[in-house]
Design a protein around this motif. Structure first.
Motif, PDB file in Angstrom:
ATOM      1  N   PHE A  11      32.213  35.907  42.160  1.00  0.00           N
ATOM      2  CA  PHE A  11      32.989  36.302  42.843  1.00  0.00           C
ATOM      3  C   PHE A  11      34.103  37.618  42.446  1.00  0.00           C
ATOM      4  O   PHE A  11      34.333  37.477  40.925  1.00  0.00           O
ATOM      5  CB  PHE A  11      34.105  34.768  42.866  1.00  0.00           C
ATOM      6  N   LEU A  15      41.220  36.172  44.618  1.00  0.00           N
ATOM      7  CA  LEU A  15      40.890  34.827  45.307  1.00  0.00           C
ATOM      8  C   LEU A  15      41.580  33.314  45.346  1.00  0.00           C
ATOM      9  O   LEU A  15      42.150  33.833  43.919  1.00  0.00           O
ATOM     10  CB  LEU A  15      39.755  34.634  45.428  1.00  0.00           C
ATOM     11  N   LEU A  18      39.400  28.731  47.073  1.00  0.00           N
ATOM     12  CA  LEU A  18      37.950  29.007  48.371  1.00  0.00           C
ATOM     13  C   LEU A  18      37.629  28.330  47.623  1.00  0.00           C
ATOM     14  O   LEU A  18      37.417  27.704  46.782  1.00  0.00           O
ATOM     15  CB  LEU A  18      37.302  30.103  47.875  1.00  0.00           C
ATOM     16  N   VAL A  29      31.124  37.706  46.835  1.00  0.00           N
ATOM     17  CA  VAL A  29      32.687  37.031  47.379  1.00  0.00           C
ATOM     18  C   VAL A  29      33.068  38.774  46.648  1.00  0.00           C
ATOM     19  O   VAL A  29      32.994  38.732  45.513  1.00  0.00           O
ATOM     20  CB  VAL A  29      33.424  36.659  47.107  1.00  0.00           C
ATOM     21  N   GLN A  40      42.978  34.657  50.845  1.00  0.00           N
ATOM     22  CA  GLN A  40      43.864  33.081  50.539  1.00  0.00           C
ATOM     23  C   GLN A  40      42.919  32.058  51.568  1.00  0.00           C
ATOM     24  O   GLN A  40      42.504  32.332  52.878  1.00  0.00           O
ATOM     25  CB  GLN A  40      45.582  32.900  50.774  1.00  0.00           C
ATOM     26  N   ALA A  42      39.337  30.393  52.563  1.00  0.00           N
ATOM     27  CA  ALA A  42      38.490  30.386  52.760  1.00  0.00           C
ATOM     28  C   ALA A  42      37.131  30.040  52.780  1.00  0.00           C
ATOM     29  O   ALA A  42      37.116  28.883  51.098  1.00  0.00           O
ATOM     30  CB  ALA A  42      38.210  31.814  52.303  1.00  0.00           C
ATOM     31  N   ARG A  43      36.410  29.923  53.234  1.00  0.00           N
ATOM     32  CA  ARG A  43      35.472  28.807  52.853  1.00  0.00           C
ATOM     33  C   ARG A  43      34.239  28.753  53.515  1.00  0.00           C
ATOM     34  O   ARG A  43      33.618  30.217  54.535  1.00  0.00           O
ATOM     35  CB  ARG A  43      35.714  27.559  54.208  1.00  0.00           C
ATOM     36  N   CYS A  68      42.757  30.430  57.795  1.00  0.00           N
ATOM     37  CA  CYS A  68      41.615  30.332  56.998  1.00  0.00           C
ATOM     38  C   CYS A  68      40.008  30.313  57.798  1.00  0.00           C
ATOM     39  O   CYS A  68      40.073  30.975  59.355  1.00  0.00           O
ATOM     40  CB  CYS A  68      41.464  28.423  57.221  1.00  0.00           C
TER      41      CYS A  68
END
Length: 88
Positions: A11, A15, A18, A29, A40, A42-43, A68
């Motif tokens: 990552f 971030l 997440l 990522v 911000q 995020a999935r 999202c």
């Protein structure tokens, strides 16, 4: 937040909030080195995976997105990143 069986992921910086669902493996990522904002809300969806630790799946979410963002592999195995509210 990380689901079950998540491993060998990396990552970047900037971030917040997440989520990685179950079975997210070999994912990177990535974010800009000196981003003017954050990624911000995020999935990463269940089962999203790269090949191995030498060939991670690169996910670049947009910074400062208002909704999202989701990332996942479609039925052809191609990475897609989207905001569901933009589809309606």
């Amino acid at each position: 937040t990380f689901g079950n069986y998540c491993w060998n992921n990396t990552f970047g910086n900037y971030l917040c909030y997440l989520i990685a669902d179950d079975n997210v493996k070999y994912v990177a990522v990535v974010t800009a080195i000196s981003s003017p904002g954050y990624v911000q809300r995020a999935r990463i969806l269940n089962g999203t995976s790269g090949s191995n630790s030498s060939n991670r799946l690169q996910i670049a979410f947009k910074t400062n997105a208002k909704g999202c963002q989701f990332a996942g592999l479609n039925s052809s195995g191609i990475l897609k990143i989207w905001t569901p509210a933009d589809l309606v």
